[in-house]
Design an enzyme around this catalytic site. Structure first.
Site, PDB file in Angstrom:
ATOM      1  CB  CYS B 146      42.151  47.551  40.700  1.00  0.00           C
ATOM      2  SG  CYS B 146      41.863  48.239  39.072  1.00  0.00           S
ATOM      3  CG  HIS B 147      42.669  47.640  44.735  1.00  0.00           C
ATOM      4  ND1 HIS B 147      41.802  48.412  44.006  1.00  0.00           N
ATOM      5  CD2 HIS B 147      43.772  48.388  44.910  1.00  0.00           C
ATOM      6  CE1 HIS B 147      42.369  49.577  43.752  1.00  0.00           C
ATOM      7  NE2 HIS B 147      43.553  49.590  44.289  1.00  0.00           N
ATOM      8  N   GLY B 148      42.421  42.921  43.621  1.00  0.00           N
ATOM      9  CA  GLY B 148      42.278  41.498  43.898  1.00  0.00           C
ATOM     10  C   GLY B 148      40.991  41.075  44.595  1.00  0.00           C
TER      11      GLY B 148
END
Lengths: 472, 182
Positions: B146-148
């Site tokens: 999702c956001h690394g």
């Protein structure tokens, strides 16, 4: 509205009702002869259009609720049942689904209108605030509605958004458990979201009533931002603006209908036609398009805010993102006090006009950034040998988030330097502009900006425009 | 009126009316809170949700270097049979370099078995890295799509927006090859 000042109606039935409850007098006063500035442009249609969309959403929503089942084992299939088995179910669902998007389109244009022509300024501050409250309620309602079909995006969108609250210090986790009614998004969550999704539109309706009431106290703003001074500046609402609103509404509904009938899923996400699976996160979670700018702001904060040169983080990245996102809406709420310039309309404020148009551009770019993966790289170059760079690229199985995460010292040093511009940086730039616009540009322009000469009255402005076009 | 007839001393200490207002207000507030609380608490996890709070897992089929995912309280739990290299990598990281400072030995009961809740501490996505085919991120552990956020072979946050390490649930070894989570 007191009985004594009432004019008699010819129709005896109307007269009988009106003398006991003067609703006809009220309608006549507020929507019949109501004095309305004579120089509205089509931007002034969108309040009425938004109202139309609210009613559309409530009517289609109640019909859908008669067929829908709020239970994790049945929800997805009940929506498919609506699509395939219920008479005209596909139509009602597509009207509702796209209706959310078109409601937001109308409201975003309505908000832009307010910002461009200074409708939030004294004496309409409360009117503006009620509008922002409606916007917030709409976001909550839309979010919970998107969860109901219980597809992959429903489930994971709900997970990501409810987890925002875990960023609150100390009580965050307890609040999230309370929101979920369990230890993850599950059946209790779906049921309460359905209950609230049904309730909130009626709350919106009530706040819209207050919004319109406040509007009818101050009267409408207009494209010049100059208050009407007398009869020569206004027109009765009916038939002039009932007609203009109807025309605008028809154009709007034609576009809306084109989506409903010819590309009903264009604004949605295909992953939501996959039933929710708590074990598999979709590769790329995106909210509905109308949340994208705010989602981009949320993701833009990838660094802790703390005391420099120490490990002490005052605000962790996660909390920072949440604050930045909600702050973006709080700024709208206090806009009347950030911009205190005496001239309302951007027509006569060249600098404000430019800053606002850049702001709108920025919000659109933020929307784009929100739709893309956080680590998408737009541009990169190598300092050092090309070969070394591409080698280090292969090393990154998944590209990195940003260089801002703050603990790069844990990484083994690599010789070549890669300069890059990625999606997070794009979002950061326009998040900064979002905040600078409200907190720096607006207060600064309030004091320094020299406005162009404003017309003495609406009457004069309208006549001058007519004369100018006649001369051509 | 009360106030007119009251002595000066009464005024200084507050009138009876003020006392009654305050007492009635306080009583009303407590009463309201007592009525509101059942409604708020009804939204907290119900008894049946709490009853599903533990899961037993047999570890025998999991070969070294393999992971499985089990459900516990509606969430995925990652169980990884770590390789020697992974254990070594996890133990060698200097704790001071970590965002959420935790020794590897504090996160496992037996070094070869890593058990943790497979929910990213950022916004709750399920990190990748369980399957052979999935990317394991820059630190050979897990990476959230999702956001690394990147996690190492001990499930500790190394890079990205997540603030905390993947959480270790309460669990106990029932035998050498089976555990109970919760």
């Amino acid at each position: 509205m007191a009985g004594g000042q009432r004019e008699k109606f010819d129709n005896p039935v109307v007269e009988w009702v009106d003398s006991r409850l003067p609703v006809f007098t009220l309608m006549q006063k507020e929507y019949g002869v109501f004095p309305t500035p004579r120089n509205f442009n089509y931007f002034w249609n969108f309040g009425a259009i938004a109202m139309f969309m609210l009613v559309t959403m409530i009517v289609t929503g109640i019909t859908l609720a008669m067929q829908y089942t709020a239970d994790t084992t049945l929800a997805f299939n009940s929506v498919e049942g609506i699509m395939r088995d219920v008479n005209y179910g596909w139509l009602i669902r597509y009207i509702h689904m796209n209706g959310a998007s078109f409601f937001f389109i109308a409201v975003y244009i309505h908000i832009f209108r307010g910002m461009y022509y200074g409708s939030y300024k004294q004496p309409r501050e409360l009117l503006w605030i009620l509008g922002v409250v409606i916007f917030l309620l709409m976001m909550a309602t839309a979010f919970m509605g998107y969860v109901l079909p219980w597809g992959q995006m429903s489930y994971w969108g709900a997970t990501v958004i409810t987890n925002l609250f875990s960023a609150i210090p100390l009580v965050g986790d307890d609040i999230v458990t309370l929101l979920w009614g369990g230890f993850s998004v599950d059946n209790p969550t779906l049921k309460r979201f359905f209950a609230l999704h049904y309730l909130l539109p009626f709350v919106i309706f009530a706040v819209v009533f207050l919004h319109v009431w406040a509007l009818h106290v101050t009267g409408s703003n207009n494209p010049t931002g100059v208050e009407p001074k007398g009869k020569q500046d206004t027109l009765p609402f009916h038939p002039y603006y009932t007609m203009k609103d109807t025309f605008g509404l028809i154009v709007f509904v034609i576009i809306y209908a084109a989506f409903v009938f010819f590309m009903p899923n264009a604004l949605g996400h295909p992953d939501n036609y996959i039933p929710a699976d708590p074990l598999v996160t979709p590769a790329h979670i995106v909210p509905e398009w109308y949340f994208l700018p705010f989602y981009a702001i949320l993701r833009a904060i990838t660094f802790d805010i703390g005391i420099p040169f120490t490990d002490i983080a005052l605000i962790e990245a996660k909390l920072g993102g949440v604050i930045a996102m909600f702050g973006a809406i709080v700024l709208l709420l206090i806009m009347p006090w950030l911009d205190t310039h005496p001239v309302r309309s951007a027509r006569y404020r060249p600098w404000y006009k430019k800053a606002l148009l850049v702001f709108v551009f920025g919000v659109v770019v933020l929307g784009y950034a929100g739709s893309q993966p956080a680590d998408k790289v737009y541009w990169q170059t190598c300092i050092g040998s090309e070969a070394a760079c591409s080698a280090s690229d292969d090393h990154h199985g998944v590209a990195t988030d940003t260089a801002h995460t703050g603990d790069d010292h844990a990484k083994p040093e690599k010789a070549p330097m890669v300069l890059k511009f990625d999606n997070t940086m794009l979002a950061q730039i326009f998040t900064i502009y979002y905040y600078v616009f409200f907190l720096v540009i607006l207060p600064l322009l309030s004091r320094k900006e020299k406005a162009l000469p404003i017309p003495k009255s609406l009457h004069e402005a309208v006549l001058a425009k007519a004369k100018a076009s006649a001369a051509k | 009126m009360c106030a007119d007839t009251a002595t000066k001393k009464d005024h200084e200490e507050g009138t009876r009316r003020e006392f009654l207002n305050l007492a009635a207000g306080a009583f009303g507030a407590i009463g309201t809170a007592a009525v509101v609380w059942p409604f708020v608490d009804s939204m907290n996890p119900a008894a049946d949700t709490l009853a599903l709070a533990s899961t037993e897992v047999d570890l025998t089929p999991i070969q070294e270097g393999q992971s499985i995912t089990v459900m516990w309280r509606g969430k995925p739990v990652f169980i990884r049979h770590r390789t020697k290299a992974e254990i070594k990598a996890a133990e060698e990281v200097p704790v001071n370099a970590l965002r959420d400072k935790e020794e590897d030995k504090d996160r496992v009961q037996k070094p070869e078995w890593l058990v943790m809740v497979g929910v990213c501490t950022h916004l709750g996505c399920v990190p990748l890295g369980q399957k052979e085919s999935e990317t394991k991120g820059e630190y050979g552990g897990w990476v959230c799509p999702c956001h690394g956020s990147h996690y190492d072979t001990s499930g500790r946050i190394r890079k990205g927006p997540a603030p905390k390490n993947l959480s270790v649930p309460e669990y106990a070894f029932l035998t050498d090859t089976s555990i109970r989570i919760g």
